[in-house]
Design a protein around this motif. Structure first.
Motif, PDB file in Angstrom:
ATOM      1  N   ASP A  98     -10.005   1.719  -4.411  1.00 14.59           N
ATOM      2  CA  ASP A  98      -9.625   0.441  -5.021  1.00 14.59           C
ATOM      3  C   ASP A  98      -8.279   0.017  -4.434  1.00 14.59           C
ATOM      4  O   ASP A  98      -7.212   0.458  -4.896  1.00 14.59           O
ATOM      5  CB  ASP A  98      -9.538   0.608  -6.552  1.00 14.59           C
ATOM      6  N   GLU A  99      -8.355  -0.839  -3.402  1.00 15.48           N
ATOM      7  CA  GLU A  99      -7.126  -1.197  -2.687  1.00 15.48           C
ATOM      8  C   GLU A  99      -6.238  -2.107  -3.531  1.00 15.48           C
ATOM      9  O   GLU A  99      -5.035  -2.136  -3.343  1.00 15.48           O
ATOM     10  CB  GLU A  99      -7.481  -1.826  -1.339  1.00 15.48           C
ATOM     11  N   GLY A 100      -6.845  -2.810  -4.481  1.00 19.30           N
ATOM     12  CA  GLY A 100      -6.067  -3.705  -5.347  1.00 19.30           C
ATOM     13  C   GLY A 100      -5.073  -2.933  -6.189  1.00 19.30           C
ATOM     14  O   GLY A 100      -3.899  -3.290  -6.278  1.00 19.30           O
ATOM     15  N   VAL A 101      -5.548  -1.846  -6.816  1.00 17.17           N
ATOM     16  CA  VAL A 101      -4.630  -1.067  -7.662  1.00 17.17           C
ATOM     17  C   VAL A 101      -4.121   0.188  -6.942  1.00 17.17           C
ATOM     18  O   VAL A 101      -3.419   1.015  -7.531  1.00 17.17           O
ATOM     19  CB  VAL A 101      -5.282  -0.660  -9.009  1.00 17.17           C
ATOM     20  N   ARG A 102      -4.482   0.303  -5.669  1.00 10.33           N
ATOM     21  CA  ARG A 102      -3.999   1.412  -4.827  1.00 10.33           C
ATOM     22  C   ARG A 102      -4.380   2.775  -5.385  1.00 10.33           C
ATOM     23  O   ARG A 102      -3.501   3.614  -5.662  1.00 10.33           O
ATOM     24  CB  ARG A 102      -2.486   1.314  -4.641  1.00 10.33           C
ATOM     25  N   THR A 103      -5.670   2.982  -5.564  1.00  9.32           N
ATOM     26  CA  THR A 103      -6.139   4.310  -5.983  1.00  9.32           C
ATOM     27  C   THR A 103      -7.398   4.681  -5.214  1.00  9.32           C
ATOM     28  O   THR A 103      -8.131   3.808  -4.738  1.00  9.32           O
ATOM     29  CB  THR A 103      -6.481   4.372  -7.490  1.00  9.32           C
ATOM     30  N   GLN A 204      -0.347   5.122  -1.515  1.00 12.30           N
ATOM     31  CA  GLN A 204       0.680   4.232  -0.979  1.00 12.30           C
ATOM     32  C   GLN A 204       0.292   3.928   0.464  1.00 12.30           C
ATOM     33  O   GLN A 204      -0.510   4.651   1.059  1.00 12.30           O
ATOM     34  CB  GLN A 204       2.067   4.843  -1.074  1.00 12.30           C
ATOM     35  N   PRO A 205       0.850   2.853   1.047  1.00 12.65           N
ATOM     36  CA  PRO A 205       0.472   2.539   2.426  1.00 12.65           C
ATOM     37  C   PRO A 205       0.768   3.714   3.361  1.00 12.65           C
ATOM     38  O   PRO A 205       1.741   4.454   3.148  1.00 12.65           O
ATOM     39  CB  PRO A 205       1.354   1.333   2.757  1.00 12.65           C
ATOM     40  N   ARG A 206      -0.100   3.892   4.362  1.00 12.40           N
ATOM     41  CA  ARG A 206       0.071   5.020   5.281  1.00 12.40           C
ATOM     42  C   ARG A 206       1.473   4.978   5.893  1.00 12.40           C
ATOM     43  O   ARG A 206       2.044   3.899   6.054  1.00 12.40           O
ATOM     44  CB  ARG A 206      -1.003   5.007   6.369  1.00 12.40           C
ATOM     45  N   PHE A 207       2.011   6.135   6.222  1.00 10.66           N
ATOM     46  CA  PHE A 207       3.341   6.174   6.833  1.00 10.66           C
ATOM     47  C   PHE A 207       3.400   7.230   7.937  1.00 10.66           C
ATOM     48  O   PHE A 207       2.557   8.135   7.996  1.00 10.66           O
ATOM     49  CB  PHE A 207       4.448   6.396   5.785  1.00 10.66           C
TER      50      PHE A 207
END
Ligand SMILES: Cc1cc2nc3c(=O)[nH]c(=O)nc-3n(C[C@H](O)[C@H](O)[C@H](O)COP(=O)(O)OP(=O)(O)OC[C@H]3O[C@@H](n4cnc5c(N)ncnc54)[C@H](O)[C@@H]3O)c2cc1C
Length: 449
Positions: A98-103, A204-207
């Motif tokens: 779920d990219e909207g809620v980042r899970t 969280q966004p990839r780093f």
């Protein structure tokens, strides 16, 4: 007869080689079901492999006692059973991103090594990882497995929801958002609450990360500059054999973080390594993640060991103790005083920081902690005599042991360190009134009154 370190390491390399043929085999050559290290031969050899939640539900309904096995990486008997095991290791699909809620929601047989590369491909990352990626997410979160970093909670803190089968065989769903305090009790469940079928993790966004390794940091630097050393990177690990120095300092840096550690040639009294190193300097670094400041994806820098290789030294035992971060330096020096007793039986120690959390049975519950870890030679007779000595030195600091590693702290003393333990027992009784998911370890350390 005591084995010298060189001979022991040679044997370990041989063991690593043979294990690589069947890294996920449940049944070693002797035909007995054991944990990863082989120090626990499980008390039953009966195991049911579930391919779907409905299958696991049916199994639970029809049994009086069930223990779930993950990737079998615990050194303690927390995963042992005299009855029957249930394995969900073939259930390892991503159920939802779920990219909207980042899970991400995953089935509970998935390991970090299976999950992380695919998350990265989609542009996402987890906040932290343990020293190796081969462990199941459910097993790791059930025992409060951690990585390092003063601002990073343990891996269980990434769980935002979970789904499990209770003793009646019914599916229960709990989430951070809707179930508040009870949810905080359920995440580090020690396998006592039920059979976890799905976990939802924060993303969280990839780093991108890089890591630098330094050799031979003086203990006096630790005493004077502990906070500066620990805040040098996103994740810092100190490796020592307790003899002369901190043998290696591993600093893992997020590219773009402010201020960004840029790997100077000297770090306090330590010198930057000029080649990749294994935490045990005598061992080949080929199974270690890339160092020397080479940038790479988060999941190939946060663990010390690569996914494609069998980790660490193979035949070993592990113990780990958590004390409040404010006592870190005193606790480290308390252990250092035992160096002449500890060193002959030790492969290496690792010192890491973990942020405080709200999870009732986590060793970091409401306290930022330093974790002092011991990778021992597989010499249990000697180690079991050493553990009470280490525990005595650490007892003034309200020490809590790692649930999945070896300790000898008395159950009453252990329970006294967990202020929410009565609530945890109550929560377990709600979902498992007759102790279907308990075993000797849990009865002794958690449920005894
Ligand atoms: C080489 C090595 C390196 C390690 N490095 C670290 C480290 O860096 N940091 C750290 O903190 N720990 C570390 N550990 C310890 C390890 O990560 C933990 O002990 C973890 O629990 C292992 O997960 P597992 O799936 O193998 O658990 P198992 O040993 O299989 O099971 C552990 C517990 O989880 C329960 N469980 C597993 N799956 C489920 C499920 N689906 N539902 C309900 N209960 C379940 C089991 O019943 C049991 O109680 C290391 C261990 C090894 C061998």
């Amino acid at each position: 007869m005591r084995m010298d370190k060189r001979t022991f390491l040679k044997m370990c390399s041989a063991a690593v080689g043979s294990r690589m043929l069947t890294p996920f085999s449940l049944w070693p050559a002797e035909g007995k079901l054991t944990n990863w290290a082989g120090n626990v031969v499980y008390s039953t050899q009966k195991q049911h492999i579930a391919n779907a939640a409905a299958d696991a539900q049916e199994f639970v309904k029809n049994r009086n006692n069930v223990k779930v096995l993950g990737t079998r990486h615990c050194f303690s008997t927390i995963a042992d059973s005299h009855s029957e095991f249930l394995s969900l290791m073939s259930m390892r699909q991503v159920a939802d991103l779920d990219e909207g809620v980042r899970t991400v929601t995953i089935e509970s047989g998935m390991t970090y090594g299976q999950l992380c590369p695919s998350l990265d491909t989609k542009g996402w990352a987890l906040h932290n990882l343990a020293s190796l990626p081969h462990i199941s997410v459910a097993g790791a979160c059930s025992t409060a497995t951690h990585g390092s970093g003063e601002k990073n909670g343990n891996l269980s803190t990434a769980v935002s929801a979970l789904e499990f089968i209770d003793a009646a065989g019914d599916i229960v769903k709990l989430s951070r958002k809707q179930d508040g305090d009870a949810f905080h009790g359920a995440v580090v469940s020690l396998g006592a609450l039920g059979v976890i079928t799905k976990l939802t993790l924060d993303l969280q966004p990839r780093f991108t990360m890089k890591q630098y390794v330094y050799e031979n940091l003086a203990f006096s630097d630790l005493q004077q500059h502990f906070d500066a050393i620990e805040s040098a990177g996103y994740s810092v690990s100190l490796f020592t054999d307790w003899q002369k120095t901190i043998n290696e300092v591993w600093i893992k840096v997020r590219v773009g973080e402010e201020p960004e550690f840029d790997g100077p040639p000297q770090f306090f009294s330590a010198k930057r390594a000029s080649k990749n190193l294994h935490p045990i300097v005598e061992l080949s670094a080929e199974n270690c993640t890339e160092q020397l400041g080479v940038p790479g994806p988060w999941y190939e820098r946060l663990p010390h060991f690569r996914m494609g290789f069998v980790p660490s030294a193979g035949k070993e035992l592990q113990s780990e103790y958590f004390v409040p971060r404010g006592n870190a330096v005193d606790a480290i020096f308390a252990v250092q005083r035992l160096h002449s007793q500890v060193a002959p039986h030790l492969l290496i120690s690792e010192i890491r920081l973990i942020a405080a959390d709200e999870l009732w049975m986590s060793p970091c519950y409401r306290r930022a902690s330093v974790a002092i870890h011991f990778t021992w030679k597989q010499e249990w007779q000697a180690v079991r005599k050493l553990l009470p000595m280490v525990e005595k030195e650490l007892s003034p600091f309200r020490v809590r042991p790692h649930w999945g590693k070896l300790f000898t702290i008395q159950p009453g003393d252990l329970r006294a360190q967990y202020e929410r333990l009565p609530d945890f027992v109550g929560l377990c009784e709600q979902y498992d009134p007759h102790g279907k998911f308990r075993n000797e370890f849990l009865n002794k350390n958690v449920f005894a009154r």
